[in-house]
Design a protein around this motif. Structure first.
Motif, short mmCIF file in Angstrom:
data_model
loop_
_atom_site.label_atom_id
_atom_site.label_comp_id
_atom_site.label_asym_id
_atom_site.label_seq_id
_atom_site.Cartn_x
_atom_site.Cartn_y
_atom_site.Cartn_z
N ARG A 144 18.69 -39.91 -9.89
CA ARG A 144 18.33 -38.97 -8.83
C ARG A 144 19.51 -38.90 -7.85
O ARG A 144 19.93 -39.92 -7.31
CB ARG A 144 17.07 -39.43 -8.12
N ASP A 173 11.46 -37.03 0.50
CA ASP A 173 10.57 -35.90 0.22
C ASP A 173 10.88 -35.33 -1.17
O ASP A 173 11.94 -35.57 -1.73
CB ASP A 173 10.73 -34.80 1.27
N LYS A 174 9.93 -34.58 -1.70
CA LYS A 174 10.11 -33.98 -3.02
C LYS A 174 10.49 -32.51 -2.87
O LYS A 174 9.75 -31.72 -2.29
CB LYS A 174 8.81 -34.10 -3.84
N TYR A 175 11.65 -32.17 -3.41
CA TYR A 175 12.13 -30.80 -3.32
C TYR A 175 12.49 -30.29 -4.71
O TYR A 175 12.80 -31.07 -5.61
CB TYR A 175 13.37 -30.71 -2.43
N LYS A 197 17.80 -32.51 -9.21
CA LYS A 197 16.66 -33.09 -9.90
C LYS A 197 17.09 -34.23 -10.80
O LYS A 197 18.25 -34.33 -11.20
CB LYS A 197 15.94 -32.01 -10.73
#
Length: 216
Positions: A144, A173-175, A197
């Protein structure tokens, strides 16, 4: 500087070019350096910074993190290619923070006595094969990559702490891939964040150069 951005050859100062050691002592230091990184993913032409990364990696345990201030050439220079590949293979989370600094922009660098464009690298270690077997870990085969570009170098301790907390928040956070998120302190926009990603294999240099450098 952290680590020292010195080279073994070239004009001006070079590695171990110190006034208080003899030519023989300097030669022994060079030899010792070469022995330490023999068959390791570090090139002397990258300066000592690559060697510091490799040696730190050897000492790092599973889930532990290391952090360095590095020249921005880490992103794209051929001399760093082996070290970048090591980072891809042996770390499962990489955070790169690149302030807009250096002589090209007329701004102070992070390290004293240098005008180089720089970046901060923080990386979390993957488990070794032995650790996977010993602790029955399900290995994470992807990496990541979190990329942050700050609009200026942060010198004040209090301000640096606030910005560090905000960077940590957005990294957790998830983006979606390719989403650009502002880094803010109050109403002030101090930088931008982009998430790559998780991927099983990446060309780290190409991604960092294409994403970070376009904001510099």
């Amino acid at each position: 500087m952290n680590p020292p951005y010195t080279r073994t050859k070239g004009r001006g100062s070079s590695a171990f070019d110190l006034t208080y050691i003899s030519d023989r002592e300097r030669s022994l230091c060079q030899k010792r350096w070469g022995n330490l990184i023999r068959n390791k993913p570090a090139e002397k032409t990258a300066g000592m910074a690559a060697s510091f990364l490799v040696l730190a990696n050897q000492k790092l345990k599973f889930k532990r993190r290391m952090g360095f201030v590095l020249p921005i050439t880490f992103c794209r220079a051929d001399s760093w290619s082996k070290t970048r590949q090591m980072m891809e293979l042996e770390f499962d989370e990489i955070i790169v923070i690149a302030p807009q600094v250096g002589s090209a922009l007329g701004k102070k660098a992070l390290s004293a006595d240098t005008n180089l464009a720089e970046m901060m690298l923080v990386a979390k270690k993957k488990p070794t094969r032995h650790e996977i077997e010993q602790f029955k870990i399900q290995p994470n085969k992807s990496v990541r990559i979190n990329c942050v570009t700050l609009h200026a170098s942060i010198i004040e301790i209090g301000r640096a702490s606030i910005i560090a907390n905000e960077v940590t928040r957005v990294c957790n956070d998830k983006y979606e891939y390719d989403t650009i998120v502002p880094i803010k302190v109050g109403n002030e926009n101090v930088g931008v964040y982009m998430f790559l990603k998780e991927m099983a294999r990446v060309n780290l240099g190409i991604h960092l150069e294409s994403i970070i450098l376009k904001f510099l």
